[in-house]
Each structure stands twice: as C-alpha cells, then as structure tokens.
Design an enzyme around this catalytic site. Structure first.
Site, PDB file in Angstrom:
ATOM      1  N   ASP A  24      20.194 -27.457  -8.529  1.00  0.00           N
ATOM      2  CA  ASP A  24      20.167 -26.679  -9.771  1.00  0.00           C
ATOM      3  C   ASP A  24      19.295 -25.445  -9.601  1.00  0.00           C
ATOM      4  O   ASP A  24      18.230 -25.509  -8.981  1.00  0.00           O
ATOM      5  CB  ASP A  24      19.618 -27.555 -10.900  1.00  0.00           C
ATOM      6  CG  ASP A  24      19.826 -26.939 -12.275  1.00  0.00           C
ATOM      7  OD1 ASP A  24      20.665 -26.027 -12.400  1.00  0.00           O
ATOM      8  OD2 ASP A  24      19.151 -27.372 -13.227  1.00  0.00           O
ATOM      9  N   ASN A  26      20.621 -21.960  -8.912  1.00  0.00           N
ATOM     10  CA  ASN A  26      21.108 -20.807  -8.151  1.00  0.00           C
ATOM     11  C   ASN A  26      21.153 -19.539  -9.001  1.00  0.00           C
ATOM     12  O   ASN A  26      20.712 -18.467  -8.571  1.00  0.00           O
ATOM     13  CB  ASN A  26      22.513 -21.092  -7.606  1.00  0.00           C
ATOM     14  CG  ASN A  26      22.524 -22.146  -6.516  1.00  0.00           C
ATOM     15  OD1 ASN A  26      21.492 -22.457  -5.934  1.00  0.00           O
ATOM     16  ND2 ASN A  26      23.689 -22.697  -6.243  1.00  0.00           N
ATOM     17  N   HIS A  41      24.281 -18.347  -5.372  1.00  0.00           N
ATOM     18  CA  HIS A  41      25.129 -19.421  -4.862  1.00  0.00           C
ATOM     19  C   HIS A  41      25.212 -19.368  -3.332  1.00  0.00           C
ATOM     20  O   HIS A  41      25.236 -20.408  -2.663  1.00  0.00           O
ATOM     21  CB  HIS A  41      26.526 -19.324  -5.472  1.00  0.00           C
ATOM     22  CG  HIS A  41      26.558 -19.650  -6.935  1.00  0.00           C
ATOM     23  ND1 HIS A  41      26.099 -20.853  -7.433  1.00  0.00           N
ATOM     24  CD2 HIS A  41      26.994 -18.929  -8.010  1.00  0.00           C
ATOM     25  CE1 HIS A  41      26.254 -20.867  -8.755  1.00  0.00           C
ATOM     26  NE2 HIS A  41      26.776 -19.713  -9.125  1.00  0.00           N
ATOM     27  N   SER A  69      30.692 -29.580 -10.744  1.00  0.00           N
ATOM     28  CA  SER A  69      31.013 -30.606 -11.723  1.00  0.00           C
ATOM     29  C   SER A  69      32.328 -30.278 -12.416  1.00  0.00           C
ATOM     30  O   SER A  69      32.778 -29.119 -12.441  1.00  0.00           O
ATOM     31  CB  SER A  69      29.892 -30.743 -12.757  1.00  0.00           C
ATOM     32  OG  SER A  69      29.988 -29.715 -13.707  1.00  0.00           O
ATOM     33  N   GLU A  71      32.705 -30.050 -15.421  1.00  0.00           N
ATOM     34  CA  GLU A  71      32.387 -29.149 -16.535  1.00  0.00           C
ATOM     35  C   GLU A  71      32.250 -27.691 -16.085  1.00  0.00           C
ATOM     36  O   GLU A  71      32.269 -26.781 -16.906  1.00  0.00           O
ATOM     37  CB  GLU A  71      31.091 -29.590 -17.222  1.00  0.00           C
ATOM     38  CG  GLU A  71      31.217 -30.875 -18.031  1.00  0.00           C
ATOM     39  CD  GLU A  71      31.156 -32.135 -17.175  1.00  0.00           C
ATOM     40  OE1 GLU A  71      30.707 -32.046 -16.005  1.00  0.00           O
ATOM     41  OE2 GLU A  71      31.575 -33.197 -17.674  1.00  0.00           O
ATOM     42  N   LEU A 135      24.720 -39.424   9.845  1.00  0.00           N
ATOM     43  CA  LEU A 135      24.554 -39.216   8.412  1.00  0.00           C
ATOM     44  C   LEU A 135      25.916 -39.173   7.721  1.00  0.00           C
ATOM     45  O   LEU A 135      26.852 -38.531   8.208  1.00  0.00           O
ATOM     46  CB  LEU A 135      23.828 -37.888   8.167  1.00  0.00           C
ATOM     47  CG  LEU A 135      23.735 -37.409   6.713  1.00  0.00           C
ATOM     48  CD1 LEU A 135      22.744 -38.251   5.933  1.00  0.00           C
ATOM     49  CD2 LEU A 135      23.364 -35.929   6.663  1.00  0.00           C
ATOM     50  N   ARG A 198      17.433 -34.186 -16.197  1.00  0.00           N
ATOM     51  CA  ARG A 198      18.608 -34.890 -16.712  1.00  0.00           C
ATOM     52  C   ARG A 198      19.593 -35.106 -15.572  1.00  0.00           C
ATOM     53  O   ARG A 198      19.519 -34.443 -14.537  1.00  0.00           O
ATOM     54  CB  ARG A 198      19.263 -34.103 -17.850  1.00  0.00           C
ATOM     55  CG  ARG A 198      19.657 -32.688 -17.481  1.00  0.00           C
ATOM     56  CD  ARG A 198      20.290 -31.969 -18.663  1.00  0.00           C
ATOM     57  NE  ARG A 198      20.633 -30.585 -18.321  1.00  0.00           N
ATOM     58  CZ  ARG A 198      19.807 -29.551 -18.475  1.00  0.00           C
ATOM     59  NH1 ARG A 198      18.592 -29.751 -18.979  1.00  0.00           N
ATOM     60  NH2 ARG A 198      20.181 -28.342 -18.146  1.00  0.00           N
ATOM     61  N   LEU A 199      20.544 -36.020 -15.794  1.00  0.00           N
ATOM     62  CA  LEU A 199      21.528 -36.362 -14.763  1.00  0.00           C
ATOM     63  C   LEU A 199      22.739 -35.439 -14.766  1.00  0.00           C
ATOM     64  O   LEU A 199      23.422 -35.313 -13.749  1.00  0.00           O
ATOM     65  CB  LEU A 199      21.992 -37.811 -14.945  1.00  0.00           C
ATOM     66  CG  LEU A 199      21.148 -38.881 -14.258  1.00  0.00           C
ATOM     67  CD1 LEU A 199      21.616 -40.266 -14.649  1.00  0.00           C
ATOM     68  CD2 LEU A 199      21.220 -38.719 -12.740  1.00  0.00           C
ATOM     69  N   GLU A 211      15.155 -44.071  -8.053  1.00  0.00           N
ATOM     70  CA  GLU A 211      13.928 -43.343  -8.363  1.00  0.00           C
ATOM     71  C   GLU A 211      14.284 -41.859  -8.499  1.00  0.00           C
ATOM     72  O   GLU A 211      15.142 -41.351  -7.775  1.00  0.00           O
ATOM     73  CB  GLU A 211      12.895 -43.526  -7.250  1.00  0.00           C
ATOM     74  CG  GLU A 211      12.422 -44.951  -7.071  1.00  0.00           C
ATOM     75  CD  GLU A 211      11.634 -45.467  -8.263  1.00  0.00           C
ATOM     76  OE1 GLU A 211      10.894 -44.663  -8.872  1.00  0.00           O
ATOM     77  OE2 GLU A 211      11.776 -46.661  -8.593  1.00  0.00           O
TER      78      GLU A 211
END
Length: 254
Positions: A24, A26, A41, A69, A71, A135, A198-199, A211
């Site tokens: 979060d 950019n 970005h 997302s 949204e 990874l 927030r998520l 966590e």
C-alpha cells in the site's frame, strides 16, 4: 526510516513459514514527490523484487502479495491499463530470474474478465515454474476474498447437490480446499505498509490467526530492513491460536 526492533537475530529467531504482504502507498509515494502515479506503481514493482529477494534470503517458504484487488477496477481506466501493463512487464522481465532462483509462481484471483494476453502470461509463468521447489510466490491479482469465499461455498453447494458430499459432514477443511489458496499453508504473518490498519478484502479466511505488522513506510520504500523488522516483530510474539499458554513458572513446577 528507523524501526523499533526487538533484540533478535533474524537468522536464528523463529520465522514465519508464510508471509503475506498488502502493498500500500504507491500513489501517495508519488504524490509526495510531485510525480505521476505511474512512477509510484513502477517503483512499487521494484519493491516487489526486493521483497522476493528478502524472502529467499531469510528462508521464508511462501510469500503472497496483494497486487490488484477486484475493487481496483473502479480506478480511472488509464490507471487500470497501467497496472495491467506493469504486471505484463513484470512477468516478461522477471520470470527467467524467478525460475532460475527456483521460485514457484502462483496467481490467484478471477481470470474470466482479464485480457487473453494477460491470461496467457499468467499460464506461462505458472507452467514454467510449476516444478520449482524454492520460494512459492503467490500473486493475488484481480482478487477479492469475499468473492473467493462465495465461489468456494458455491462449489460446496454443487458437490452436495451432485451427491459428492454430505452437507452434514462439511467441515472447515472442505471449504479451505475450495479456496484459491488450496494447498498453501495459512499466512503466519501479514505485513501492510503505509500505516493503514485493515485487510482490504485480502485473505479473510486464511488470516484468522495470522500475526499483523503495520509499517509506517509507503510500499516503494519497502526494503530488506523493513522485511527484517517485520520478521523480528513476529519472532517476539507468542502465538496461541485461541488457547491459553501456561506461565513458565507453572510449567516448571508441574
């Protein structure tokens, strides 16, 4: 940027198996510097590269990043087009290096409304790296957790309707197995940059006992020091998963 760190060695302290990151800031990074949002970005993609390298360096097995997302389609069309272009360039420019480093790439989210060339690149990235054992990099792209859960519930309903599943026997694992993240462990640690707490519709089911570390920096400034700070904060916490942990003195007396 300075971080308040516990006195822990990130190479020997308890580490998360799975780290998820909400990238979060950019746009705010660019605005603060009088630059167009595109530059924020673009610099955010560089931060993604640093995060992947840090995850490998610190032996994190799974890294999931929130890239776009469901949204985000409400943003101005030119910004959406720019974000799509950045994804394409990231895959084209970085896929060979990711593959050479044993990274397994996985993309979660809806694909039906994506352009065919983007879907083709996503398929190529997943197929090329499918056999890698380093990874696992999961990119949540065109993703929304509520829709993911709705789709999983719909699959459960179809299986019940078709007689493949007894409704009375449905458990948590049955729903989890129908999520986009099926086969991945739940995140141990969620990092969010920019100071927001927030998520934002990200991994709502999977982060039930994760966590959280909220960093004040904007995503383009994310680097290995920030990653280590989050790892150290995680290592300093006691995970109980809803249970009580007996004090050490009580344990030793029993």
């Amino acid at each position: 940027m300075h971080y308040s760190r516990p006195n822990l060695n990130p190479r020997t302290a308890r580490k998360p198996v799975h780290v998820a990151i909400i990238m979060d800031g950019n746009g705010r990074w660019a605005q603060a510097r009088g630059l167009p949002r595109f530059e924020g970005h673009r610099r955010g993609v560089e931060a993604v590269r640093r995060a992947v390298r840090s995850a490998i360096e610190h032996n994190v097995q799974f890294l999931t990043i929130y890239s776009f997302s469901s949204e985000n389609w409400s943003r101005p069309p030119e910004e959406v087009a720019m974000l799509m272009g950045l994804l394409k360039r990231f895959i084209r420019n970085d896929l060979a290096e990711l593959n050479a480093n044993g990274v397994k790439v996985r993309i979660i989210g809806e694909r039906d409304n994506l352009a065919p060339d983007i879907v083709a690149l996503i398929d190529e990235a997943e197929m090329l790296t499918s056999g890698n054992r380093g990874l696992t990099l999961t990119v949540a792209f065109n993703y929304g957790a509520r829709q993911e859960i709705v789709e999983a519930a719909r699959r459960l309903a179809i299986d019940v309707r078709d007689g493949r599943l007894d409704a009375k026997a449905i458990g948590q694992d049955d729903l989890a197995d129908r999520l986009d993240t099926a086969g991945l462990p739940d995140p141990d640690l969620v990092i969010r940059t920019s100071g927001e707490m927030r998520l934002s519709n990200f991994l709502l089911w999977q982060t039930a006992y994760a966590e959280f570390v909220f960093l004040p920096i904007l995503w383009p400034d994310f680097d290995d020091a920030a990653f280590v700070s989050a790892l150290e904060q995680y290592a300093a916490r006691e995970r109980r998963f809803g249970a009580l942990v007996e004090p050490a003195a009580v344990k030793s007396a029993s």
